[in-house]
Design an enzyme around this catalytic site. Structure first.
Site, mmCIF file in Angstrom:
data_model
loop_
_atom_site.group_PDB
_atom_site.id
_atom_site.type_symbol
_atom_site.label_atom_id
_atom_site.label_comp_id
_atom_site.label_asym_id
_atom_site.label_seq_id
_atom_site.Cartn_x
_atom_site.Cartn_y
_atom_site.Cartn_z
ATOM 1 N N ASP A 1 0.858 -1.195 0.000
ATOM 2 C CA ASP A 1 0.000 0.000 0.000
ATOM 3 C C ASP A 1 0.899 1.252 0.000
ATOM 4 O OD1 ASP A 1 -2.472 1.237 0.081
ATOM 5 O OD2 ASP A 1 -2.714 1.073 2.250
ATOM 6 N N HIS B 1 -8.755 8.651 4.533
ATOM 7 C CA HIS B 1 -8.196 7.591 5.377
ATOM 8 C C HIS B 1 -8.550 7.871 6.834
ATOM 9 C CE1 HIS B 1 -5.093 7.229 1.974
ATOM 10 N NE2 HIS B 1 -5.779 6.108 1.960
ATOM 11 N N GLY B 2 -8.796 6.836 7.598
ATOM 12 C CA GLY B 2 -9.086 7.013 9.025
ATOM 13 C C GLY B 2 -10.583 7.117 9.267
ATOM 14 N N GLY C 1 -9.792 4.727 1.652
ATOM 15 C CA GLY C 1 -10.579 5.270 2.760
ATOM 16 C C GLY C 1 -11.901 4.555 2.950
ATOM 17 N N ASN D 1 -10.298 -0.587 -0.440
ATOM 18 C CA ASN D 1 -9.312 -0.641 0.648
ATOM 19 C C ASN D 1 -9.934 -0.460 2.028
ATOM 20 O OD1 ASN D 1 -7.468 -0.625 -1.436
ATOM 21 N ND2 ASN D 1 -6.416 1.229 -0.801
HETATM 22 P P1 13P Z 1 -9.212 3.280 5.829
HETATM 23 O O1 13P Z 1 -8.145 3.256 6.863
HETATM 24 O O2 13P Z 1 -10.075 4.497 5.905
HETATM 25 O O3 13P Z 1 -10.008 2.025 5.792
HETATM 26 O O4 13P Z 1 -8.478 3.401 4.401
HETATM 27 C C1 13P Z 1 -7.727 2.338 3.927
HETATM 28 C C2 13P Z 1 -6.920 2.703 2.748
HETATM 29 O O5 13P Z 1 -7.370 3.387 1.852
HETATM 30 C C3 13P Z 1 -5.557 2.164 2.683
HETATM 31 O O6 13P Z 1 -4.818 2.688 1.625
#
Ligand code: 13P
Length: 284
Positions: free
Chosen positions: A82, A180-181, A209, A230
């Site tokens: 990633d 993300h998060g 995200g 993801n």
């Molecule tokens: P999240 O942590 O929001 O699930 O996102 C994951 C992601 O996009 C990793 O690249």
């Protein structure tokens, strides 16, 4: 089965309008939860490792675990790096057995992002390793990459097309308003950008995200071309909550294997729920 790259996995998903779950693992137990959930549901699956996780465990240890799990599985499993900015680490992953990598040069100007992505594609092709790249800036924290709200920006569809014409990608991550998060409010997804980019480039799109998006948002994004979905933060929560929840309920019992099993169960439940939602069950 031997580990696969993303090419066939994502082109089938894009054509069939379902999403392949890409789950960020933390250790052997979380990788086992991903493979077991996928296997029980007959789904193809992507095990993702952040650069931080790779540095923590080391390439050979991680590849050993994942090859062992995938080798015993009857569904296709890919091992994907990633968001990585470090070309040295990308090279090491390609050489030790990752089947797919993401170069994240999205903080650089367009031409520099393109040049670095090209370099990674050249590095990856001889080993048949697939490549994902990002355009725009996805808000939030992923690994060591922090993007503040005011610094985030969506991908420009014309630039996205230009980017994908200049370099042959297997998966493309345009910023479309996800983060993300943990989401602080209702995310505003730029569906028009997603649709335009997916149609004009023809490249399978990665939805970043994933944690916290509603079922409706997932379905709509997948229908518009997100073939890779993801999930990271949700796994981190299940990892910690599985441990703490078990210990709180059995606080006099110090039996580590039971705690590990509780973590596994919590992570597997979260992963299986996502696989079903993304429509990839039975596609492996
Ligand atoms: P999240 O942590 O929001 O699930 O996102 C994951 C992601 O996009 C990793 O690249």
């Amino acid at each position: 089965m031997a580990l696969e790259n993303l090419r066939a996995m994502l082109s089938k998903a894009a054509a069939g309008r379902y999403g392949v779950g890409a789950f960020n693992i933390l250790d052997y137990n979380s990788a086992r939860a991903v493979v077991q959930a996928a296997e029980e549901l007959g789904a193809p699956v992507i095990i993702q490792t952040s650069a931080k996780t790779v540095t923590f465990w080391g390439c050979r240890t991680l590849v050993g675990w994942i090859e062992d799990l995938a080798g015993r599985a009857k569904v296709p499993v890919a091992l994907h790096l990633d968001h990585c900015k470090d070309l040295g680490l990308i090279r090491e992953c390609i050489e030790t057995g990752w089947t797919s990598v993401m170069i994240d040069a999205s903080a650089k100007p367009f031409e520099e992002n393109l040049a670095l992505t090209r370099q990674v594609v050249e590095m990856a092709r001889p080993k048949d390793v697939t490549v994902e790249a990002e355009l725009g800036a996805i808000v939030g924290v992923e690994d060591e990459i922090h993007v503040k709200e005011q610094d985030s920006h969506l991908a420009d569809p014309r630039q996205a097309l230009e980017f994908c014409m200049q370099v042959q990608l297997d998966c493309f991550a345009p910023a479309i308003g996800t983060a993300h998060g943990i989401y602080k409010g209702e995310p505003k997804i730029a569906y028009h950008i997603l649709e335009e980019v997916a149609t004009s480039t023809g490249v399978p799109i990665a939805l970043h995200g994933g944690t916290g998006l509603s079922d409706e948002v997932f379905r709509r994004c997948i229908a518009l071309g997100c073939a890779k979905v993801n999930i990271s933060t949700q796994i981190k929560y299940a990892f910690i909550d599985g441990f703490v929840g078990y210990h709180n309920a059995h606080h006099t019992q110090y039996d580590p294997l039971k705690v590990i099993q509780a973590q596994f169960d919590e992570m597997k439940k979260a992963i299986a729920g996502n696989i079903k939602l993304f429509g990839s069950a039975g596609k492996g």
